[in-house]
Scaffold this active site. Structure first.
Site: not given
Ligand code: HSE
Length: 449
Positions: A190, A205
């Site tokens: 991002e 997670k």
């Molecule tokens: N931004 C996360 C990643 C994906 O790079 O795995 C969404 O959780």
């Protein structure tokens, strides 16, 4: 039977993937669910984008509360993200008696206890397969497939952005900053990559997996989190020479404390860069892919691999939840699979251990003056602390040049397991040696055996 009706909050990349896959595979999905599943209403602030994604025949509104208030909607999918408005809307949907499907790991890792309690009280389901490792059905595996097991540990590459960056750093010998820019240009990272590169996304997670594995409440605030921003290309190279790869791992482990040493039982919950043996399958997971290793007492080691993000991989998980809810919605709430795998009245109060109590092994890199006795002093400190050395690698001294008055070299040490507090103290002592010229690099190491 009339199709189950679904309202979608937020139709970005995952929302449109969900709409498309549901439509494309509607016959197969109906045969599996026993009933049609249709997205009949979509809320998005950008109604033009929403209309373009779903075409005619679906009600498009700019007010999420209109979806929640619609008595025909059975399931609400929350794909807004974040922990503010998403939390309010999820709680409102639950209060309105809607089942909820969400991909929002931050929301559940931080506010899961409140949300699951509200859902249980109202007799509705909150399903979140898409919140962890995208398309990999790891929640289902932990909650159902491995339900016979006492889970011992889980270790996962659960952030694709950082795994892409680490893979590129290793492949091309580049520094973190250079690869981050490349990842942003390619759309893997991002514009504001903080959540990914600082390990926060992975910790969300890991928190969810920890709760499901051990039957404890979600406790994101207790997780130890260290990202990849300080990793140097040199450490990746040295690790490789010693037969290891460096990965950002989310780890959660059941720890039986040694009462003789005053250690309590507890759970380790941590995200940090980690050396893992290059020969392990998970070490070979490259690019933006995800993988999770689970160790259960009966099954042994199992490995789950796949795409952790992206439109249709994540939609695959969202739709799996829609099918589950469709199958189970008429079941007595007490006979459904519990949100966090364990019955709410049978949760454990096992504590998340502070990082100082974690037991692991270590990679240390010391930049030292190439003088007689330096290695003896360093290894003496480790011996004194009762920390056993596994391997030592000393580079040839660099040539003396410029303002340097003595030759310098890198000393790399791999240790056996020890408790983190002991290692912290030993590092402080080594750092104080005049011959240690730079801050000591410490990377944790896991054999995952
Ligand atoms: N931004 C996360 C990643 C994906 O790079 O795995 C969404 O959780």
């Amino acid at each position: 039977m009339k199709p189950i009706q679904v309202g979608l909050l937020g139709i970005g990349v995952v929302g449109s993937g969900t709409f498309n896959v549901l439509k494309r595979n509607q016959e197969e999905i109906k045969r599996r669910a026993g009933r049609g599943i249709e997205i009949t209403m979509v809320a998005d602030l950008d109604t033009a984008r929403a209309r373009a994604a779903v075409g005619e025949g679906v009600q498009v509104v700019n007010d999420a509360r209109a979806v929640i208030a619609n008595p025909d909607i059975d399931i609400v999918i929350e794909l807004i993200g974040g922990t503010n408005i998403a939390k309010t809307l999820v709680l409102e949907a639950i209060a309105a008696g809607k089942h909820v499907v969400t991909a929002n790991k931050a929301l559940l890792a931080v506010h899961g206890t409140e949300i699951f309690a509200a859902a249980s009280a109202r007799g509705v389901m909150v399903a979140f397969e898409a919140a962890v490792a995208g398309g990999i059905p790891i929640i289902k595996a932990l909650r159902e497939g491995l339900t016979a097991n006492r889970i011992q540990w889980i270790a996962g590459i659960i952030n694709g952005t950082t795994n892409f960056i680490l893979s590129e750093m290793r492949d091309k010998g580049l520094d973190f900053g250079v690869v981050l820019k490349e990842a942003q240009a390619l759309g893997y990272a991002e514009a504001d990559p903080t959540f990914d590169i600082e390990g926060i996304d992975a910790a969300h997670k890991a928190t969810l997996m920890s709760a499901i594995a051990f039957g404890v409440p979600v406790q994101f605030d207790k997780a130890y989190i260290e990202g990849i921003t300080k990793l140097g290309a040199a450490d990746i190279k040295y690790a490789e020479q010693l037969g290891y790869r460096i990965k950002l791992l989310g780890i959660t482990k059941r720890r039986q404390g040694d009462a003789n040493q005053g250690q309590a039982d507890g759970i380790e919950l941590r995200v940090h860069p980690c050396l893992i043996p290059a020969k392990r399958l998970i070490a070979k997971v490259e690019g933006a892919m995800n993988a999770v290793v689970v160790q259960g007492d009966a099954v042994g080691t199992t490995l789950y691999y796949g795409k952790g993000a992206g439109s249709e991989p994540t939609a695959s998980a969202v739709i799996a939840d829609l099918v589950d809810i469709t199958r189970l919605q008429s079941a007595d709430p007490h006979h459904r699979v519990p949100h966090l795998a364990f019955q709410p009245n049978a949760m454990s109060d096992l504590k998340v251990l502070p990082m100082s109590a974690v037991v692991t092994s270590y990679y240390l890199r010391l930049r030292v003056a190439d003088e007689t006795g330096v290695l003896a002093k360093v290894t003496g400190i480790l011996a004194e602390a009762g920390i056993s050395i596994d391997a030592v690698l000393q580079r040839e001294a660099d040539e003396v040049s410029g303002s340097a008055r003595v030759a310098q070299t890198d000393v790399i040490i791999l240790t056996h397991d020890c408790v983190e507090a002991k290692m912290n103290a030993a590092i402080a002592q080594m750092q104080a040696l005049p011959s240690v010229l730079e801050p000591i690099t410490r990377i944790r190491k896991e054999e995952l055996a």
